[in-house]
Design a protein around this motif. Structure first.
Motif, mmCIF file in Angstrom:
data_model
loop_
_atom_site.group_PDB
_atom_site.id
_atom_site.type_symbol
_atom_site.label_atom_id
_atom_site.label_comp_id
_atom_site.label_asym_id
_atom_site.label_seq_id
_atom_site.Cartn_x
_atom_site.Cartn_y
_atom_site.Cartn_z
ATOM 1 N N TRP A 4 0.882 -1.201 -0.030
ATOM 2 C CA TRP A 4 0.016 0.233 0.107
ATOM 3 C C TRP A 4 0.983 1.263 -0.010
ATOM 4 C CZ3 TRP A 4 -4.520 1.597 -1.430
ATOM 5 C CH2 TRP A 4 -4.994 2.589 -1.055
ATOM 6 N N LYS A 5 0.428 2.154 -0.844
ATOM 7 C CA LYS A 5 1.228 3.475 -0.807
ATOM 8 C C LYS A 5 0.085 4.555 -1.265
ATOM 9 C CE LYS A 5 5.812 2.282 -2.296
ATOM 10 N NZ LYS A 5 5.601 1.031 -2.699
ATOM 11 N N GLU A 6 0.065 5.685 -0.690
ATOM 12 C CA GLU A 6 -1.179 6.472 -0.956
ATOM 13 C C GLU A 6 -1.239 6.801 -2.308
ATOM 14 O OE1 GLU A 6 -2.898 10.970 0.338
ATOM 15 O OE2 GLU A 6 -1.033 10.304 1.037
ATOM 16 N N PRO A 7 -2.259 6.563 -3.044
ATOM 17 C CA PRO A 7 -2.602 6.783 -4.586
ATOM 18 C C PRO A 7 -2.462 8.289 -4.914
ATOM 19 C CG PRO A 7 -4.584 5.534 -3.632
ATOM 20 C CD PRO A 7 -3.631 5.847 -2.364
ATOM 21 N N LEU A 8 -2.888 9.166 -3.899
ATOM 22 C CA LEU A 8 -2.572 10.431 -4.384
ATOM 23 C C LEU A 8 -1.111 10.929 -4.517
ATOM 24 C CD1 LEU A 8 -4.068 13.159 -5.328
ATOM 25 C CD2 LEU A 8 -3.929 13.680 -3.223
ATOM 26 N N MET A 9 -0.240 10.299 -3.682
ATOM 27 C CA MET A 9 1.300 10.711 -3.848
ATOM 28 C C MET A 9 1.739 10.097 -5.091
ATOM 29 S SD MET A 9 2.287 12.307 -1.112
ATOM 30 C CE MET A 9 3.999 12.047 -1.589
ATOM 31 N N ILE A 10 1.242 8.615 -5.330
ATOM 32 C CA ILE A 10 1.819 8.253 -6.566
ATOM 33 C C ILE A 10 1.335 8.920 -7.749
ATOM 34 C CG2 ILE A 10 1.601 5.986 -8.059
ATOM 35 C CD1 ILE A 10 0.816 4.378 -5.431
ATOM 36 N N GLU A 11 0.106 9.533 -7.844
ATOM 37 C CA GLU A 11 -0.238 10.385 -9.016
ATOM 38 C C GLU A 11 0.582 11.554 -9.053
ATOM 39 O OE1 GLU A 11 -4.568 11.300 -8.825
ATOM 40 O OE2 GLU A 11 -4.258 13.311 -9.633
ATOM 41 N N CYS A 12 0.776 12.126 -7.814
ATOM 42 C CA CYS A 12 1.478 13.529 -8.033
ATOM 43 C C CYS A 12 3.007 13.369 -8.388
ATOM 44 C CB CYS A 12 1.498 14.026 -6.355
ATOM 45 S SG CYS A 12 0.031 14.798 -5.913
ATOM 46 N N ARG A 13 3.480 12.282 -7.834
ATOM 47 C CA ARG A 13 4.844 11.894 -8.392
ATOM 48 C C ARG A 13 4.973 11.555 -9.848
ATOM 49 N NH1 ARG A 13 9.097 9.163 -4.927
ATOM 50 N NH2 ARG A 13 8.609 10.056 -2.988
ATOM 51 N N HIS A 14 3.769 11.097 -10.247
ATOM 52 C CA HIS A 14 3.614 10.664 -11.769
ATOM 53 C C HIS A 14 3.751 12.034 -12.654
ATOM 54 C CE1 HIS A 14 2.831 8.511 -15.201
ATOM 55 N NE2 HIS A 14 1.684 8.915 -15.558
ATOM 56 N N PHE A 15 2.890 12.919 -12.103
ATOM 57 C CA PHE A 15 2.661 14.373 -12.907
ATOM 58 C C PHE A 15 3.888 14.873 -13.006
ATOM 59 C CE2 PHE A 15 1.293 18.420 -12.752
ATOM 60 C CZ PHE A 15 0.693 18.823 -14.267
ATOM 61 N N VAL A 16 4.848 15.027 -12.022
ATOM 62 C CA VAL A 16 6.093 15.813 -11.864
ATOM 63 C C VAL A 16 7.045 15.010 -12.815
ATOM 64 C CG1 VAL A 16 7.861 16.185 -10.355
ATOM 65 C CG2 VAL A 16 5.773 16.786 -9.641
ATOM 66 N N GLU A 17 7.061 13.572 -12.742
ATOM 67 C CA GLU A 17 7.913 12.802 -13.478
ATOM 68 C C GLU A 17 7.874 12.972 -15.114
ATOM 69 O OE1 GLU A 17 8.723 9.156 -10.438
ATOM 70 O OE2 GLU A 17 7.685 8.787 -12.426
ATOM 71 N N VAL A 18 6.513 13.171 -15.203
ATOM 72 C CA VAL A 18 6.215 13.076 -16.681
ATOM 73 C C VAL A 18 6.596 14.505 -17.345
ATOM 74 C CG1 VAL A 18 4.296 13.274 -18.623
ATOM 75 C CG2 VAL A 18 4.292 11.497 -16.803
ATOM 76 N N ILE A 19 6.259 15.625 -16.416
ATOM 77 C CA ILE A 19 6.763 16.867 -16.868
ATOM 78 C C ILE A 19 8.352 16.909 -17.204
ATOM 79 C CG2 ILE A 19 7.034 19.232 -16.088
ATOM 80 C CD1 ILE A 19 4.443 18.829 -14.795
ATOM 81 N N ARG A 20 8.999 16.363 -15.946
ATOM 82 C CA ARG A 20 10.543 16.360 -16.306
ATOM 83 C C ARG A 20 11.110 15.671 -17.109
ATOM 84 N NH1 ARG A 20 13.618 18.409 -12.909
ATOM 85 N NH2 ARG A 20 12.587 18.573 -10.787
ATOM 86 N N ASN A 21 10.558 14.418 -17.507
ATOM 87 C CA ASN A 21 11.172 13.450 -18.222
ATOM 88 C C ASN A 21 10.340 13.456 -19.559
ATOM 89 O OD1 ASN A 21 13.003 12.879 -16.357
ATOM 90 N ND2 ASN A 21 11.457 11.160 -15.386
ATOM 91 N N GLY A 22 9.257 13.787 -19.922
ATOM 92 C CA GLY A 22 8.519 13.533 -21.075
ATOM 93 C C GLY A 22 7.639 12.456 -20.959
ATOM 94 N N GLY A 23 6.839 12.021 -21.875
ATOM 95 C CA GLY A 23 5.945 10.882 -21.847
ATOM 96 C C GLY A 23 4.764 11.334 -21.850
ATOM 97 N N VAL A 24 3.712 10.136 -21.906
ATOM 98 C CA VAL A 24 2.436 10.337 -21.695
ATOM 99 C C VAL A 24 1.897 9.915 -20.289
ATOM 100 C CG1 VAL A 24 0.163 9.599 -22.812
ATOM 101 C CG2 VAL A 24 2.258 9.965 -24.265
#
Ligand SMILES: NC(=O)c1ccc[n+]([C@@H]2O[C@H](COP(=O)([O-])OP(=O)(O)OC[C@H]3O[C@@H](n4cnc5c(N)ncnc54)[C@H](O)[C@@H]3O)[C@@H](O)[C@H]2O)c1
Length: 348
Positions: free
Chosen positions: A291-311
């Motif tokens: 278990w990890k907090e879903p919203l934390m996973i979502e927020c990290r994903h948004f930042v990663e996609v901005i930084r590294n590109g991708g969909v």
């Protein structure tokens, strides 16, 4: 490498969860929080000292160092505010639903593509470890074929006025169902009831039919005595219940079903009188979920996609699919539950 700089719009019920999650996300800075209500901003200033607050969206848009805008305002405002953010050259994470009308959603998706900006929708449950595990369970051959699913998202409150219970609650169910089924529905029928506030349905029942023959039923309501967040998936060999409010056992796999038993010597599948069906009892297993907090996973994903590109996993197209289904369900509701064909997916 400098931090990804964010401005967050909306500090009501959900906004502070996003502010906290992004504040804890590595490689990003929450620079602004904007809300129309100064008293909410005063609370944010007390809790997050380093964040600037403003009642003017333009303060966020005009700061060239702001890379992205996160929108947690009422659903009916999403499309317009997201369009303003994209026009200012910002990446956007908009809460669900992407838009309240198909056309507005399509415009956003097209515009984000021409602007080469990321448009992500806050379909939080697609980042939920229990939902991901559920996906793996029902895709495993031991589950058999997925036959049908039903989902309940009901409790007492919060009563909205900008959107009905279908648009407020069912985006979650629809996004989960599309993720689990990996299939787009062909028909929808829906019925609703506006009991408390005139013209705003407090309760809705939606029924989706898929090309494979699977069906899914969704019951959403903010007029219900108790909180229920369960989803049941029936497979040809096993069954599973996902209960989002039971942290002890979010998933329960039932190794049960029916099996054929011969009623005379020599079972002949072509002759129904030669066999009967009997219930096959079996174990109930509550699998471990990392278990990890879903919203934390979502927020990290948004930042990663901005930084590294991708969909992003929940990009604008993903959000638009949900909007299309809800719009067709609304049309059905306005016609007393008529079965409506959902427009097939065309590239926007
Ligand atoms: N992903 C999830 O699990 C989840 C959960 C709850 C809510 N939500 C979504 O979050 C969004 C907000 O929901 P909520 O429950 O926080 O609503 P809310 O009404 O409590 O808060 C919305 C806030 O937006 C502010 N606002 C409205 N228009 C604005 C504007 N133009 N500029 C700045 N601020 C503005 C309001 O003053 C209010 O404080 C909705 O879209 C909802 O669907 C998502």
């Amino acid at each position: 490498m400098r931090d990804i700089t964010l401005g967050i719009l909306g500090a009501g019920y959900w906004g502070p969860n996003l502010i906290r999650s992004f504040a804890e996300t590595p490689g990003c800075e929450v620079r602004y929080v904007c809300d129309l209500r100064p008293e909410l901003l005063a609370k944010i200033s007390k809790r997050f000292h380093q964040v600037k607050v403003s009642t003017r969206f333009d303060d966020l848009l005009n700061d060239p160092e702001v890379d992205a805008i996160v929108i947690a305002t009422p659903a009916a405002t999403h499309a317009e505010l997201a369009m303003r953010a994209l026009s200012a050259g910002k990446h956007v994470l908009v809460e669900k639903p992407l838009a309240h009308e198909v056309e507005a959603g399509e415009k956003l998706v097209r515009f984000a593509e021409t602007q080469k900006r990321i448009l992500m929708v806050g379909h939080t449950f697609e980042y939920n470890p229990a939902v991901r595990k559920l996906h793996d369970i029902i895709r495993d051959p031991s589950f058999g074929d997925i036959v049908y699913l039903y989902s309940r998202r009901v409790n007492l409150g919060v009563l909205r006025q900008d959107v009905n219970a279908l648009w407020n609650l069912a985006p979650h169910d629809v996004s989960i169902i599309l993720y689990l089924f990996e299939e787009y529905p062909q028909y929808v029928s829906a019925q609703g009831l506006a009991h408390i506030r005139k013209g705003v349905e407090d309760v809705a029942f939606m029924y989706l039919e898929f090309p494979s023959g699977r069906i899914a039923s969704v019951h959403v309501s903010w007029l219900d005595p108790s909180k229920d967040r369960t989803m049941t998936v029936i497979g040809s060999r096993r069954m599973v219940i996902y209960d989002d409010v039971d942290p002890e056992a979010r998933l329960k796999i039932y190794d049960r079903g029916f099996e054929i038993e011969s009623v005379m010597s020599g079972l002949d599948h072509a002759d129904p009188s030669s066999y009967t069906y009997r219930v096959r009892p079996g174990d109930i297993i509550a699998p471990y979920i990392d278990w990890k907090e879903p919203l934390m996973i979502e927020c990290r994903h948004f930042v990663e996609v901005i930084r590294n590109g991708g969909v992003p996993l929940t990009d604008g197209h993903n959000g638009l699919r949900v909007v299309r289904i809800l719009a067709a369900a609304t049309a059905s509701m306005r016609q007393n539950g008529r079965r409506i064909e959902i427009p097939s997916l065309v590239k926007t």
